[in-house]
Design a protein around this motif. Structure first.
Motif, PDB file in Angstrom:
ATOM      1  N   UNK A  35       0.857  -1.187   0.000  1.00 55.02           N
ATOM      2  CA  UNK A  35       0.000   0.000   0.000  1.00 55.02           C
ATOM      3  C   UNK A  35       0.894   1.238   0.000  1.00 55.02           C
ATOM      4  N   UNK A  36       0.444   2.245  -0.696  1.00 54.12           N
ATOM      5  CA  UNK A  36       1.065   3.569  -0.716  1.00 54.12           C
ATOM      6  C   UNK A  36       0.081   4.477  -1.445  1.00 54.12           C
ATOM      7  N   UNK A  37       0.303   5.795  -1.407  1.00 56.17           N
ATOM      8  CA  UNK A  37      -0.700   6.680  -2.038  1.00 56.17           C
ATOM      9  C   UNK A  37      -0.869   6.430  -3.539  1.00 56.17           C
ATOM     10  N   UNK A  38       0.127   5.838  -4.199  1.00 56.81           N
ATOM     11  CA  UNK A  38       0.006   5.555  -5.627  1.00 56.81           C
ATOM     12  C   UNK A  38      -0.965   4.427  -5.928  1.00 56.81           C
ATOM     13  N   UNK A  39      -0.870   3.350  -5.197  1.00 58.17           N
ATOM     14  CA  UNK A  39      -1.723   2.178  -5.447  1.00 58.17           C
ATOM     15  C   UNK A  39      -2.979   2.212  -4.570  1.00 58.17           C
ATOM     16  N   UNK A  58       4.705  -1.267   3.347  1.00 60.65           N
ATOM     17  CA  UNK A  58       4.955  -0.054   2.554  1.00 60.65           C
ATOM     18  C   UNK A  58       6.233  -0.180   1.731  1.00 60.65           C
ATOM     19  N   UNK A  59       6.142  -0.734   0.529  1.00 59.91           N
ATOM     20  CA  UNK A  59       7.340  -0.952  -0.303  1.00 59.91           C
ATOM     21  C   UNK A  59       8.097   0.337  -0.587  1.00 59.91           C
ATOM     22  N   UNK A  60       7.363   1.467  -0.671  1.00 61.62           N
ATOM     23  CA  UNK A  60       8.028   2.714  -1.065  1.00 61.62           C
ATOM     24  C   UNK A  60       8.246   3.652   0.117  1.00 61.62           C
ATOM     25  N   UNK A  61       8.279   3.081   1.312  1.00 62.30           N
ATOM     26  CA  UNK A  61       8.555   3.883   2.490  1.00 62.30           C
ATOM     27  C   UNK A  61       7.293   4.234   3.259  1.00 62.30           C
TER      28      UNK A  61
END
Ligand SMILES: [Zn+2]
Length: 410
Positions: free
Chosen positions: A119-123, A150-153
């Motif tokens: 999960x992140x704001x992009x997905x 959170x793969x992207x931080x």
């Protein structure tokens, strides 16, 4: 009885055959010459094992090589490429790709799975919305739990924390992490432990993914596992840095993990593919040696991780192949050590994800596979195919053994 499996050879007692009686989805008796009536499957002395356990896989970002490149083949490229592709993910797209990968897992005899989910704001929650329906739809064949991460931080990526919480409220049962992409790795680890305590969830972190053991986040994870008494509920994945550690540093880390009850999943295919990219020759394997950790009392498992994406552009979802690959990479040849590779896709992996209703014993769920071999070391060394799989006593897979068609005698 509902089912009697005749002439089965069990992983821990391969010198004799037994019969397995199943009623109402559970194993009720295991003995030689079982006097009972019911539907029978005679496996002719073949190996019957508990189903395979995929302790770390990514259904949501599998099968995307048609929309990503893997040219440099390193970790930054993989993260960048998948981040771009994720922008176009829809729940329907995630569902369709996840389904394809999941069915491959089933056809390889997997009956339990912990899938990582980003999960992140992009997905947003689109990945979750794609994977959640698969849990119910395939309950007849496999138990699936979701580890949200959170793969992207996390701390550097506003909005991600709220999505982690939302995913945990919507059915994710495990909290994950990727501290190496965060501006504050220890801050992310702190927050993950906080979420785990808030939701009474197990922890399973991507950790220490790099070539050098100069700094190891696992020391901090062990400290928090001790502090919050989360031993037995905390797992870490990759930890390739230990592959580059001196024996002294390695042994110290192993003792620390054992004492804290922190388990490790090694992802042989991904680790082998992504590590050693900075070397011109004699590239290091970059795969942490599970057997040396096990000797110290650390629980370890082997798993698939990524399938057909820039992190790992391969994948048949065969855990037996992962066990074989691990044996190849780590110079494993002794029969007892090869058997340990098999344990790391079955009993050890089940313990890592705390799948308690697991194993071939009376009272346990009748989740098992029949392999075309007699012993676990043969399964790993010869990549023995799975011929049948059962979930809760019902057959879920039949794969006929290959047959040679010889010419007629002249
Ligand atoms: Zn992973």
């Amino acid at each position: 009885m509902d089912l009697i499996v005749r002439n089965a050879r069990l992983p821990d007692a391969p010198d004799r055959t037994v019969d397995i009686g199943v009623e109402a989805g559970r194993i009720v008796v295991i003995e030689a010459g079982l006097a009972a009536e019911g539907e029978e499957l005679d496996v002719g002395g073949r190996l019957v094992s508990p189903g395979f356990v995929e302790s770390h896989i990514h259904l949501d970002k599998s099968c995307i090589l048609d929309r990503c490149q893997s040219v440099r083949g390193d970790l930054p490229e993989a993260i960048d490429e998948v981040a771009k592709a994720k922008a176009g993910f829809t729940p329907e797209d995630v569902y369709a790709r996840g389904k394809r990968t999941l069915e491959k897992c089933l056809m390889q005899g997997t009956t339990h799975m912990r899938t990582q989910l980003e999960v992140d704001p992009g997905i947003g929650l689109r990945g979750l919305e794609g994977v959640l329906p698969l849990i119910e739809e395939y309950r007849w064949a496999i138990d699936i739990e979701i580890c949200v991460f959170p793969q992207e931080g996390l701390l550097n990526n506003p909005g991600t924390d709220e999505l982690m919480v939302a995913a945990l409220n919507k059915g994710a049962r495990v909290v994950g992490a990727a501290p190496y992409t965060d501006s504050d790795p220890h801050g992310q680890i702190d927050r993950v432990f906080e979420l785990a305590r808030e939701f009474d969830a197990d922890i399973d972190m991507h950790l220490d993914f790099g070539p050098s053991a100069e700094t190891l986040d696992l020391d901090y994870v062990c400290t928090l596992a001790d502090r919050y008494r989360w031993g037995g509920r905390t797992a870490i994945g990759h930890v390739t840095k230990l592959a580059g550690a001196s024996p002294t540093r390695f042994d110290a880390a192993a003792r620390r993990m054992r004492d804290a009850g922190v388990a490790l999943t090694v992802l042989p295919s991904t680790d082998l593919f992504l590590m050693g990219r900075d070397c011109d020759c004699n590239q290091p394997r970059g795969v942490t040696h599970t057997h040396k950790l096990i000797q110290h009392g650390v629980n370890c498992s082997l798993s698939t991780n990524n399938v057909l994406n820039p992190f790992t552009p391969f994948g048949d979802c065969s855990l037996v192949r992962m066990a074989n690959l691990n044996a190849n990479i780590c110079h494993i040849g002794a029969a007892a050590d090869i058997r340990e590779c098999f344990n790391m896709i079955t009993a050890r992996s089940a313990r890592l994800i705390n799948a308690r209703d697991y194993g071939l014993a009376p009272g346990k769920s009748a989740d098992f596979v029949v392999l075309d071999c007699e012993r676990t070391e043969e399964a790993v060394a010869e990549l023995a195919p799975v011929l049948f799989a059962y979930k809760r006593g019902r057959r879920t897979l039949t794969r006929p053994a290959a047959l040679l068609h010889r010419p007629p005698a002249s």
